[in-house]
Design a protein around this motif. Structure first.
Motif, PDB file in Angstrom:
ATOM      1  N   MET A  80     -31.567 -36.299   0.197  1.00 35.63           N
ATOM      2  CA  MET A  80     -30.264 -35.989   0.745  1.00 35.63           C
ATOM      3  C   MET A  80     -30.152 -36.646   2.116  1.00 35.63           C
ATOM      4  N   PHE A  81     -29.002 -37.251   2.375  1.00 32.55           N
ATOM      5  CA  PHE A  81     -28.727 -37.879   3.661  1.00 32.55           C
ATOM      6  C   PHE A  81     -27.512 -37.211   4.293  1.00 32.55           C
ATOM      7  N   ARG A  82     -27.523 -37.122   5.592  1.00 40.67           N
ATOM      8  CA  ARG A  82     -26.343 -36.704   6.343  1.00 40.67           C
ATOM      9  C   ARG A  82     -25.913 -37.910   7.163  1.00 40.67           C
ATOM     10  N   VAL A  83     -24.670 -38.328   6.938  1.00 43.36           N
ATOM     11  CA  VAL A  83     -24.152 -39.538   7.580  1.00 43.36           C
ATOM     12  C   VAL A  83     -22.990 -39.145   8.485  1.00 43.36           C
ATOM     13  N   THR A  84     -23.044 -39.608   9.728  1.00 41.87           N
ATOM     14  CA  THR A  84     -21.966 -39.389  10.688  1.00 41.87           C
ATOM     15  C   THR A  84     -21.379 -40.742  11.035  1.00 41.87           C
ATOM     16  N   ILE A  85     -20.067 -40.872  10.809  1.00 42.44           N
ATOM     17  CA  ILE A  85     -19.366 -42.124  11.114  1.00 42.44           C
ATOM     18  C   ILE A  85     -18.368 -41.831  12.219  1.00 42.44           C
ATOM     19  N   ARG A  86     -18.465 -42.583  13.301  1.00 46.06           N
ATOM     20  CA  ARG A  86     -17.493 -42.467  14.384  1.00 46.06           C
ATOM     21  C   ARG A  86     -16.615 -43.715  14.362  1.00 46.06           C
ATOM     22  N   GLY A  87     -15.316 -43.487  14.560  1.00 47.97           N
ATOM     23  CA  GLY A  87     -14.410 -44.624  14.512  1.00 47.97           C
ATOM     24  C   GLY A  87     -13.074 -44.315  15.143  1.00 47.97           C
ATOM     25  N   ARG A  88     -12.142 -45.226  14.907  1.00 45.45           N
ATOM     26  CA  ARG A  88     -10.780 -45.086  15.440  1.00 45.45           C
ATOM     27  C   ARG A  88      -9.808 -45.269  14.291  1.00 45.45           C
ATOM     28  N   PHE A  89      -8.754 -44.471  14.312  1.00 51.14           N
ATOM     29  CA  PHE A  89      -7.684 -44.651  13.341  1.00 51.14           C
ATOM     30  C   PHE A  89      -6.857 -45.858  13.748  1.00 51.14           C
ATOM     31  N   ASP A  90      -6.359 -46.590  12.765  1.00 52.99           N
ATOM     32  CA  ASP A  90      -5.492 -47.746  12.993  1.00 52.99           C
ATOM     33  C   ASP A  90      -4.118 -47.474  12.412  1.00 52.99           C
ATOM     34  N   ALA A  91      -3.117 -47.435  13.250  1.00 57.38           N
ATOM     35  CA  ALA A  91      -1.715 -47.366  12.829  1.00 57.38           C
ATOM     36  C   ALA A  91      -1.448 -46.319  11.753  1.00 57.38           C
ATOM     37  N   LEU A  92      -1.728 -45.059  12.079  1.00 58.34           N
ATOM     38  CA  LEU A  92      -1.437 -43.987  11.130  1.00 58.34           C
ATOM     39  C   LEU A  92       0.068 -43.812  10.978  1.00 58.34           C
TER      40      LEU A  92
ATOM     41  N   GLU B 283     -35.158 -42.090  -5.786  1.00 55.83           N
ATOM     42  CA  GLU B 283     -36.180 -41.763  -4.785  1.00 55.83           C
ATOM     43  C   GLU B 283     -36.299 -42.865  -3.736  1.00 55.83           C
ATOM     44  N   THR B 284     -35.952 -44.095  -4.118  1.00 60.84           N
ATOM     45  CA  THR B 284     -36.088 -45.231  -3.208  1.00 60.84           C
ATOM     46  C   THR B 284     -34.853 -45.452  -2.334  1.00 60.84           C
ATOM     47  N   ASP B 285     -33.802 -44.645  -2.539  1.00 63.12           N
ATOM     48  CA  ASP B 285     -32.605 -44.794  -1.706  1.00 63.12           C
ATOM     49  C   ASP B 285     -32.951 -44.624  -0.238  1.00 63.12           C
ATOM     50  N   GLY B 286     -32.282 -45.414   0.584  1.00 65.51           N
ATOM     51  CA  GLY B 286     -32.500 -45.341   2.024  1.00 65.51           C
ATOM     52  C   GLY B 286     -31.184 -45.369   2.775  1.00 65.51           C
ATOM     53  N   GLU B 287     -31.267 -45.684   4.051  1.00 68.33           N
ATOM     54  CA  GLU B 287     -30.086 -45.675   4.911  1.00 68.33           C
ATOM     55  C   GLU B 287     -28.978 -46.618   4.436  1.00 68.33           C
ATOM     56  N   PRO B 288     -29.273 -47.843   3.987  1.00 72.51           N
ATOM     57  CA  PRO B 288     -28.179 -48.728   3.555  1.00 72.51           C
ATOM     58  C   PRO B 288     -27.374 -48.142   2.389  1.00 72.51           C
TER      59      PRO B 288
ATOM     60  N   ALA C 151     -24.457 -43.150  11.961  1.00 76.26           N
ATOM     61  CA  ALA C 151     -25.786 -42.558  12.144  1.00 76.26           C
ATOM     62  C   ALA C 151     -26.168 -41.874  10.841  1.00 76.26           C
ATOM     63  N   VAL C 152     -27.394 -42.123  10.383  1.00 72.20           N
ATOM     64  CA  VAL C 152     -27.866 -41.562   9.121  1.00 72.20           C
ATOM     65  C   VAL C 152     -29.124 -40.751   9.383  1.00 72.20           C
ATOM     66  N   THR C 153     -29.165 -39.534   8.833  1.00 72.30           N
ATOM     67  CA  THR C 153     -30.357 -38.689   8.907  1.00 72.30           C
ATOM     68  C   THR C 153     -30.852 -38.454   7.491  1.00 72.30           C
ATOM     69  N   ASP C 154     -32.091 -38.820   7.235  1.00 69.24           N
ATOM     70  CA  ASP C 154     -32.710 -38.589   5.931  1.00 69.24           C
ATOM     71  C   ASP C 154     -33.285 -37.179   5.947  1.00 69.24           C
ATOM     72  N   MET C 155     -32.645 -36.263   5.248  1.00 64.16           N
ATOM     73  CA  MET C 155     -33.052 -34.865   5.274  1.00 64.16           C
ATOM     74  C   MET C 155     -34.396 -34.653   4.574  1.00 64.16           C
ATOM     75  N   ARG C 156     -34.855 -35.632   3.816  1.00 62.62           N
ATOM     76  CA  ARG C 156     -36.162 -35.516   3.157  1.00 62.62           C
ATOM     77  C   ARG C 156     -37.298 -35.595   4.162  1.00 62.62           C
ATOM     78  N   THR C 157     -37.008 -36.134   5.349  1.00 64.05           N
ATOM     79  CA  THR C 157     -38.078 -36.301   6.344  1.00 64.05           C
ATOM     80  C   THR C 157     -38.043 -35.237   7.435  1.00 64.05           C
ATOM     81  N   ILE C 158     -37.091 -34.317   7.354  1.00 63.94           N
ATOM     82  CA  ILE C 158     -36.965 -33.282   8.380  1.00 63.94           C
ATOM     83  C   ILE C 158     -38.023 -32.218   8.163  1.00 63.94           C
TER      84      ILE C 158
END
Length: 101
Positions: A1-13, A57-62, A85-92
């Motif tokens: 399981m991965f937890r992914v946080t994406i920070r960004g900006r909205f464009d022309a909503l 099982e071989t899935d990673g950050e990409p 930012a990606v956190t691999d919960m398998r390694t916590i």
């Protein structure tokens, strides 16, 4: 399981996008498979949180990043990604209080 946080900006909503965003409960920010948004009051910057199961099982950050970006794009809001930012919960490791003395 991965937890992914994406920070960004909205464009022309558009007005419909703004109404759809503000109709969501801002305080329900959680890591979910569909992903959740938090955003600034001006609807300029956002944080998108997604929980991505490892397909293999071989899935990673990409792979996790690609699946989280696909979830973000499925929401259909015009945006620019600034950081991921990606956190691999398998390694916590969880430290328990009151361990050996």
């Amino acid at each position: 399981m991965f937890r992914v946080t994406i920070r960004g900006r909205f464009d022309a909503l558009g007005d419909a996008d703004r109404a759809r965003l503000t109709a969501t409960d801002l305080f329900q920010a959680a890591f979910t498979e569909a992903g959740t948004f938090t955003y600034d009051p001006s609807l300029t910057a956002f944080t998108f949180r997604a929980q991505v199961p490892a397909a293999r099982e071989t899935d990673g950050e990409p792979e996790a990043t690609a699946r989280a970006v696909a979830a973000l794009e499925a929401h259909g809001f015009p945006h620019r990604i600034l950081r991921v930012a990606v956190t691999d919960m398998r390694t916590i490791r969880i430290r328990r209080r009151g361990g050996r003395r």
